[in-house]
Write a protein that holds these residues in place. Structure first.
Motif, PDB file in Angstrom:
ATOM      1  N   PHE A 198      12.160  -2.932   3.592  1.00 39.88           N
ATOM      2  CA  PHE A 198      10.693  -2.929   3.631  1.00 39.88           C
ATOM      3  C   PHE A 198      10.203  -1.507   3.425  1.00 39.88           C
ATOM      4  N   PHE A 199       9.545  -1.244   2.311  1.00 42.31           N
ATOM      5  CA  PHE A 199       9.034   0.096   2.038  1.00 42.31           C
ATOM      6  C   PHE A 199       7.670   0.010   1.374  1.00 42.31           C
ATOM      7  N   GLU A 200       6.969   1.128   1.348  1.00 45.79           N
ATOM      8  CA  GLU A 200       5.661   1.168   0.704  1.00 45.79           C
ATOM      9  C   GLU A 200       5.640   2.261  -0.357  1.00 45.79           C
ATOM     10  N   VAL A 201       4.838   2.019  -1.393  1.00 42.53           N
ATOM     11  CA  VAL A 201       4.603   3.010  -2.434  1.00 42.53           C
ATOM     12  C   VAL A 201       3.169   3.483  -2.275  1.00 42.53           C
ATOM     13  N   SER A 202       2.980   4.759  -1.982  1.00 41.21           N
ATOM     14  CA  SER A 202       1.645   5.288  -1.739  1.00 41.21           C
ATOM     15  C   SER A 202       0.769   5.119  -2.965  1.00 41.21           C
ATOM     16  N   GLY A 203      -0.482   4.739  -2.737  1.00 42.90           N
ATOM     17  CA  GLY A 203      -1.411   4.594  -3.842  1.00 42.90           C
ATOM     18  C   GLY A 203      -1.761   5.903  -4.506  1.00 42.90           C
ATOM     19  N   ARG A 204      -1.426   7.032  -3.858  1.00 42.80           N
ATOM     20  CA  ARG A 204      -1.804   8.329  -4.400  1.00 42.80           C
ATOM     21  C   ARG A 204      -0.745   8.895  -5.338  1.00 42.80           C
ATOM     22  N   ARG A 206       2.539   8.566  -8.236  1.00 41.56           N
ATOM     23  CA  ARG A 206       2.936   7.803  -9.408  1.00 41.56           C
ATOM     24  C   ARG A 206       4.386   8.106  -9.751  1.00 41.56           C
ATOM     25  N   ALA A 207       4.975   7.159 -10.471  1.00 42.10           N
ATOM     26  CA  ALA A 207       6.279   7.353 -11.110  1.00 42.10           C
ATOM     27  C   ALA A 207       7.350   7.879 -10.165  1.00 42.10           C
ATOM     28  N   GLY A 208       7.577   7.162  -9.084  1.00 41.76           N
ATOM     29  CA  GLY A 208       8.724   7.462  -8.239  1.00 41.76           C
ATOM     30  C   GLY A 208       8.423   8.267  -7.002  1.00 41.76           C
ATOM     31  N   GLY A 209       7.286   8.920  -6.902  1.00 40.29           N
ATOM     32  CA  GLY A 209       6.977   9.712  -5.720  1.00 40.29           C
ATOM     33  C   GLY A 209       6.211   8.891  -4.705  1.00 40.29           C
ATOM     34  N   GLY A 210       6.226   9.370  -3.454  1.00 41.04           N
ATOM     35  CA  GLY A 210       5.388   8.763  -2.441  1.00 41.04           C
ATOM     36  C   GLY A 210       5.841   7.404  -1.964  1.00 41.04           C
ATOM     37  N   ALA A 211       7.153   7.156  -1.882  1.00 43.17           N
ATOM     38  CA  ALA A 211       7.670   5.914  -1.330  1.00 43.17           C
ATOM     39  C   ALA A 211       8.212   6.184   0.064  1.00 43.17           C
ATOM     40  N   TYR A 212       7.943   5.266   1.013  1.00 44.56           N
ATOM     41  CA  TYR A 212       8.297   5.513   2.411  1.00 44.56           C
ATOM     42  C   TYR A 212       8.913   4.261   3.030  1.00 44.56           C
ATOM     43  N   ASP A 213       9.914   4.477   3.858  1.00 47.04           N
ATOM     44  CA  ASP A 213      10.651   3.397   4.506  1.00 47.04           C
ATOM     45  C   ASP A 213       9.876   2.919   5.737  1.00 47.04           C
ATOM     46  N   LEU A 214       9.429   1.677   5.715  1.00 50.77           N
ATOM     47  CA  LEU A 214       8.665   1.131   6.831  1.00 50.77           C
ATOM     48  C   LEU A 214       9.558   0.598   7.952  1.00 50.77           C
ATOM     49  N   LEU A 215      10.860   0.573   7.730  1.00 53.46           N
ATOM     50  CA  LEU A 215      11.792   0.174   8.776  1.00 53.46           C
ATOM     51  C   LEU A 215      12.452   1.381   9.433  1.00 53.46           C
ATOM     52  N   ASN A 216      12.064   2.583   8.998  1.00 55.86           N
ATOM     53  CA  ASN A 216      12.671   3.798   9.539  1.00 55.86           C
ATOM     54  C   ASN A 216      11.619   4.899   9.675  1.00 55.86           C
ATOM     55  N   ALA A 217      10.537   4.579  10.399  1.00 57.16           N
ATOM     56  CA  ALA A 217       9.510   5.574  10.751  1.00 57.16           C
ATOM     57  C   ALA A 217       8.955   6.315   9.537  1.00 57.16           C
ATOM     58  N   ARG A 218       8.775   5.608   8.440  1.00 56.94           N
ATOM     59  CA  ARG A 218       8.190   6.165   7.212  1.00 56.94           C
ATOM     60  C   ARG A 218       9.021   7.330   6.647  1.00 56.94           C
ATOM     61  N   ALA A 219      10.323   7.229   6.742  1.00 56.30           N
ATOM     62  CA  ALA A 219      11.184   8.236   6.114  1.00 56.30           C
ATOM     63  C   ALA A 219      11.037   8.145   4.598  1.00 56.30           C
ATOM     64  N   PRO A 220      11.051   9.277   3.890  1.00 58.68           N
ATOM     65  CA  PRO A 220      10.881   9.248   2.428  1.00 58.68           C
ATOM     66  C   PRO A 220      11.979   8.446   1.742  1.00 58.68           C
ATOM     67  N   VAL A 221      11.581   7.727   0.695  1.00 62.07           N
ATOM     68  CA  VAL A 221      12.495   6.919  -0.112  1.00 62.07           C
ATOM     69  C   VAL A 221      12.302   7.300  -1.574  1.00 62.07           C
ATOM     70  N   ARG A 222      13.377   7.339  -2.326  1.00 57.96           N
ATOM     71  CA  ARG A 222      13.301   7.663  -3.753  1.00 57.96           C
ATOM     72  C   ARG A 222      13.441   6.402  -4.578  1.00 57.96           C
ATOM     73  N   LEU A 223      12.559   6.239  -5.560  1.00 62.85           N
ATOM     74  CA  LEU A 223      12.663   5.134  -6.513  1.00 62.85           C
ATOM     75  C   LEU A 223      13.434   5.639  -7.722  1.00 62.85           C
ATOM     76  N   SER A 269      -8.530  -1.144   5.040  1.00 59.65           N
ATOM     77  CA  SER A 269      -8.013  -1.344   3.692  1.00 59.65           C
ATOM     78  C   SER A 269      -6.609  -0.762   3.556  1.00 59.65           C
ATOM     79  N   SER A 270      -5.685  -1.551   2.984  1.00 57.14           N
ATOM     80  CA  SER A 270      -4.336  -1.056   2.720  1.00 57.14           C
ATOM     81  C   SER A 270      -4.391  -0.081   1.551  1.00 57.14           C
ATOM     82  N   ARG A 271      -3.861   1.131   1.762  1.00 58.83           N
ATOM     83  CA  ARG A 271      -3.900   2.167   0.728  1.00 58.83           C
ATOM     84  C   ARG A 271      -2.524   2.397   0.123  1.00 58.83           C
ATOM     85  N   SER A 272      -1.678   1.389   0.193  1.00 56.22           N
ATOM     86  CA  SER A 272      -0.341   1.490  -0.380  1.00 56.22           C
ATOM     87  C   SER A 272       0.085   0.113  -0.855  1.00 56.22           C
ATOM     88  N   HIS A 273       1.128   0.101  -1.677  1.00 54.96           N
ATOM     89  CA  HIS A 273       1.737  -1.142  -2.131  1.00 54.96           C
ATOM     90  C   HIS A 273       2.963  -1.393  -1.268  1.00 54.96           C
TER      91      HIS A 273
END
Length: 347
Positions: A198-204, A206-223, A269-273
């Motif tokens: 379960f992770f989110e891609v920040s709406g701010r 693009r192209a691989g940046g701003g992804a965060y792990d929602l099962l691990n305290a929003r730790a950064p994730v790389r796409l 409003s959800s600001r992420s995908h």
């Protein structure tokens, strides 16, 4: 078309034609022709929907009820669902002239694979839209993805929660069908249940940046994309669940961590995908549920700060890119990569 709550609803076509002919001599015959055309429209929509069964994706529409504030301000329901079997959606497009003295109302008809009114039962929505995808993945036929797409405040996250509850109710039955009586594995020794990412891609971003792990305290994730063009969430943690309660428990904390903000249209409003990936055992196939950030129109962003404007523009850009992916997929079954959310769905 006569609407259920219209003051003209009790009038027959013949009587309405007489009224029109009295007001505009010679034009009463148009009423009968229009009524005949509208009666034939549902059959045409059903035929079109049957032709779309083999399309690369299916489209379902759920109408949100008017909020109390909207009713108080005199707003009207712009969407109407008629006969569910017709799978037809009517959009009431009202346009006010610049003079402010003339309102033009156009009724547009669209076909979908399924439509639901404002107070539809969530189990009915699951059975038609999500159950076939879950069964496809459980049977090992292939992977499946369900997207929730719409304007901010349309009820996407509300619908996601209903779908997750229904999936959680099905998970024990799916696992029991293959589980050995004394273990958490099937007869071949393979694990049952589901492996959740379960992770989110920040709406701010693009192209691989701003992804965060929602099962691990929003730790950064790389796409990251592999040689086949498949995108993977590198560094995202995974949780093994075997029951519906475990599934909902694993996702509850993640949903609380998801980025939200108050906007002019939606106070939460959800600001992420948000991307929830269920790798179902023992088939190994995945079911993805994606709650996309809501789009916003320019007139709904007048009180935003400069940073919020940039974020809203980035969200709209990502959603537009995703729409283009589906447009290309419908024509040539080819997906493009242009923004974070489409990239995360490139599998």
């Amino acid at each position: 078309q006569q609407q259920q709550h219209s003051k003209l609803s009790p009038l027959s076509a013949e009587l309405l034609g007489m009224i029109v002919d009295e007001a505009m001599p010679g034009q009463g015959a148009l009423v009968g022709a229009l009524v005949a055309r509208e009666h034939a429209r549902p059959a045409a929509l059903r035929a079109r929907a049957r032709q779309d069964v083999l399309a690369p994706f299916r489209v379902f529409v759920r109408v949100r009820p008017l909020l109390a504030a909207e009713e108080k301000s005199g707003e009207y329901a712009a969407l109407d669902v008629g006969d569910r079997m017709s799978r037809a959606l009517v959009v009431h497009d009202g346009r006010l002239a610049r003079s402010g003295r003339r309102l033009t109302m156009t009724h547009k008809f669209y076909a979908a694979d399924g439509v639901w009114p404002a107070h539809a039962d969530e189990r009915e929505i699951f059975d038609l839209a999500a159950r076939p995808l879950l069964e496809r993945a459980m049977a090992g036929v292939g992977d499946a993805t369900l997207l929730l797409y719409g304007q901010t405040g349309a009820g996407k996250t509300h619908t996601l929660m209903g779908l997750l509850r229904s999936i959680a109710a099905e998970l024990p039955a799916c696992a029991a069908a293959t589980r050995d009586a004394n273990t958490d594995a099937d007869a071949a020794g393979r694990p049952t249940g589901a492996r959740v990412t379960f992770f989110e891609v920040s709406g701010r971003e693009r192209a691989g940046g701003g992804a965060y792990d929602l099962l691990n305290a929003r730790a950064p994730v790389r796409l990251c994309s592999d040689a086949s063009g498949i995108t993977h969430a590198r560094g995202a943690s995974a949780v093994q669940v075997r029951t519906g309660a475990e599934l909902l428990g694993a996702l509850a904390d993640g949903l609380a961590l998801r980025k939200t903000a108050a906007t002019e249209r939606n106070a939460l409003s959800s600001r992420s995908h948000a991307v929830c990936v269920l790798e179902l055992a023992p088939s190994g196939r995945t079911l993805r549920l994606v709650d996309l950030a809501g789009s916003e129109r320019n007139y709904e962003t007048r009180q935003m700060s400069a940073a919020e404007h940039r974020e809203s523009a980035a969200i709209n850009h990502a959603l537009f890119s995703l729409k283009e992916c589906f447009r290309h997929a419908a024509k040539a079954h080819a997906l493009a990569r242009e923004a974070g959310a489409p990239r995360a769905l490139n599998e």
